[in-house]
Design a protein around this motif. Structure first.
Motif, short mmCIF file in Angstrom:
data_model
loop_
_atom_site.label_atom_id
_atom_site.label_comp_id
_atom_site.label_asym_id
_atom_site.label_seq_id
_atom_site.Cartn_x
_atom_site.Cartn_y
_atom_site.Cartn_z
N ASN A 5 0.85 -1.18 0.00
CA ASN A 5 0.00 0.00 0.00
C ASN A 5 0.89 1.24 0.00
N PHE A 14 0.84 4.04 0.99
CA PHE A 14 0.96 4.88 2.18
C PHE A 14 2.19 4.52 2.98
N SER A 67 -8.02 4.26 11.31
CA SER A 67 -8.12 5.39 10.41
C SER A 67 -9.44 5.34 9.65
N ASN A 68 -9.77 4.16 9.21
CA ASN A 68 -11.01 4.01 8.47
C ASN A 68 -12.21 4.42 9.31
N ASP A 125 -8.78 5.99 1.36
CA ASP A 125 -7.40 6.35 1.00
C ASP A 125 -7.27 6.55 -0.51
N ASP A 126 -6.09 6.91 -0.91
CA ASP A 126 -5.89 7.21 -2.32
C ASP A 126 -6.02 5.99 -3.22
N CYS A 161 -7.37 10.19 0.39
CA CYS A 161 -6.75 10.43 1.69
C CYS A 161 -5.39 9.75 1.72
N ASP A 162 -4.43 10.45 2.30
CA ASP A 162 -3.04 9.98 2.50
C ASP A 162 -2.06 10.66 1.54
N THR A 213 -6.91 15.36 -2.31
CA THR A 213 -6.72 14.38 -1.25
C THR A 213 -6.42 15.07 0.07
#
Lengths: 334, 334
Positions: free
Chosen positions: A74, A76, A189-190, A240-241, A267-268, A281
DNA sequence: CCTTGTCATGCAAACGTTTGCAGAGAACCA
DNA sequence: TGGTTCTCTGCAAACGTTTGCATGACAAGG
């Protein structure tokens, strides 16, 4: 490797005691400057490198920290891993990396196996239950990232304020129906992001729908894209992205225009501009957060668990090309 | 961590010698089965975990290997890292990960610093000069991946045959003007791929042009996209999927249709289907290659450098959505 | 019953450091 | 000159394992 010189050999070669050689490396202030120079020069000449294991055994400090992430693939995580490397090596530490593969049991096994071998563990986006995590944090030196468990040392990337900004932005653009597309259910985070979207939407009087893509993959998000937009959402916030990117992939196939037909915010900030149009984002200062976590690990006496702490870093909304004025709801519905 | 029990404590608690406890873990075949059981049970009860440092010091084996990659954020590497983790831990080894940041000097420093602390080093896509690498391989236990230096132990992902297949495919589709968009100059893979494209193009009577994107980033490739297509190429092979993706991003902005106007084939199969249309690419069995490298490290006596070996794995062409019939050269030129 | 052999375990040295303590000079002061 | 203090270095023990060798028990064979 391959029978390298030891401190003793180097010492006898120089006609000094092993302890002097040792001190030349660890406490040069205790030695006469020219002695230090002499030792260091000889060390370099014969290629002496201190044996970390012996050192660790003697000092009780492992000289390494562990880093556990749920999915190294991932996007991130790589920047975070890199930051961890850099901060750790600045503190004279190596890092052991492990991937839990999004599996809580595997994560726990990794923690238990690694913890005794390192000075501390950076556990990122843990998938373990809070109670379990609290228990482990009581036994080992854990610093959590992106997981908010009371009584532990944790540093959090907080998306709340950025999400508020995002929804305000969407509202100004005329969007009234907002969807959140979530990722792994065990991810703090979710849950945090979903909660933030939900309460902000309510406050702003926006219609809110929540979707979930538990595997958190591009493909799964792509498969969901039709549903999301079919239900009438024109503004979507993705966990997230990667998911945002997946949704965009789905939209592209369906000839749904971004941002013409639907606005999307990831996001991220992990995919930077690798999307077309470039993805709006929420960006975080991952390096600082990682630094804070490593400081927690290194700046506290190594014979006890970490103190309770809750350090947060706010994200910021970065607008690029995937948000635009809302279209009439029925205008593009297929 | 936090004063864990030692082999000696466990031994006296059980009324046996430390060596017995040690053997229960390392050579259980030397002990009476019930003794082994007794020791193991007690160990589990008190939470005894062998101290890796002491073990390493005593045996001379580090219990870890090092892994050096040029850029952890490049999607080619995470699967490789994961494979390395898995194979290493199957062999009872941990892995130290380091990122050279595409910097040859930093890479060398990392090799020198890590090599003495580990049983061997996996150096992936090295950016160091061959002579330097050969020298280092003579001093330390190195297994190279994707770098072909005579006299070393290396495993290579060979794109040659897949590239031949790719160009044949493009030719059949009517493409006559082929471009290669290369990545980091120090990359062996890059040079190998460029060479393969060039000779195959010549053999097939295709017009060949070569471009380079030294930083190897999405953005750089995107910036180059206009040039590539402006010069008339209708079939492009990119060094890797990141560059292919970047080119596609550029094409999308320029309203150049893929595969309508231009066909594009990536390499590494790292972005899977995260592209629209899904990227045709060349896929490698990274896990097997990594496994071979780790075997090289573990299956040879640990007091000598690795034998010379050259192990190659061929890639395969996987066609997805980014290749199609060639259009007339001038038909879409802006 | 003695010898020989096997099996399970214990003893102790070694691995390469670090570090508390002690000692040798040197420097200073009276 | 003698005492005191300081600076530098050496000695030796400790860190937690592994492992070659020795030992004791016991069984089998004669």
């Amino acid at each position: 490797m391959i029978s390298r010189p030891t401190i003793t050999q180097l010492a006898s070669q120089l006609g000094v005691a092993p302890s002097t050689v040792s001190r030349a490396f660890t406490r040069p202030d205790l030695l006469r400057p020219d002695t230090v120079d002499r030792v260091l020069a000889a060390a370099k000449a014969v290629g002496y490198v201190p044996n970390n294991n012996a050192r660790a055994l003697s000092t009780g400090r492992a000289g390494a920290i562990g880093l556990i992430v749920p999915d190294i693939a991932n996007p991130f995580f790589p920047p975070l891993i890199r930051a961890a490397q850099n901060h750790a090596s600045a503190a004279g530490l190596s890092v052991f990396l492990a991937d839990s593969d999004e599996d809580a049991e595997r994560e726990e096994r990794l923690i238990i196996a690694m913890a005794p071998q390192v000075e501390g563990l950076l556990v990122v986006s843990s998938r373990l239950p809070s109670t379990r995590l609290r228990e482990l944090a009581g036994r080992y030196r854990l610093a959590l990232i992106n997981r908010d468990v009371a009584g532990t040392f944790r540093v959090l990337l907080d998306a709340t304020s950025a999400i508020r900004a995002a929804l305000n932005h969407l509202k100004e653009l005329g969007h009234t129906r907002i969807a959140y597309v979530g990722g792994p259910e065990r991810s703090w985070s979710n849950r945090q992001r979903r909660g933030a979207v939900e309460v902000t939407a309510r406050q702003l009087g926006l219609h809110f729908t929540s979707y979930g893509v538990p595997p958190g993959t591009y493909e799964a998000a792509k498969a969901l894209s039709r549903t999301v937009v079919g239900k009438g959402a024109t503004g979507v916030i993705a966990f997230d992205d990667v998911l945002a990117h997946g949704l965009m992939g789905g939209f592209a196939e369906e000839r749904i225009d971004v941002p013409g037909d639907v606005s999307i915010i990831g996001c991220d900030d992990a995919l930077a501009t690798q999307t077309f149009p470039a993805l709006s984002t929420i960006s975080f200062n991952v390096a600082d957060a990682t630094s804070a976590a490593i400081h927690g690990l290194t700046e506290h006496p190594s014979d006890a668990t970490l103190p309770t702490a809750r350090i947060t870093f706010d994200g910021t909304l970065v607008l690029r090309g995937t948000t635009g004025p809302a279209r009439e709801y029925s205008a593009f519905r297929k």
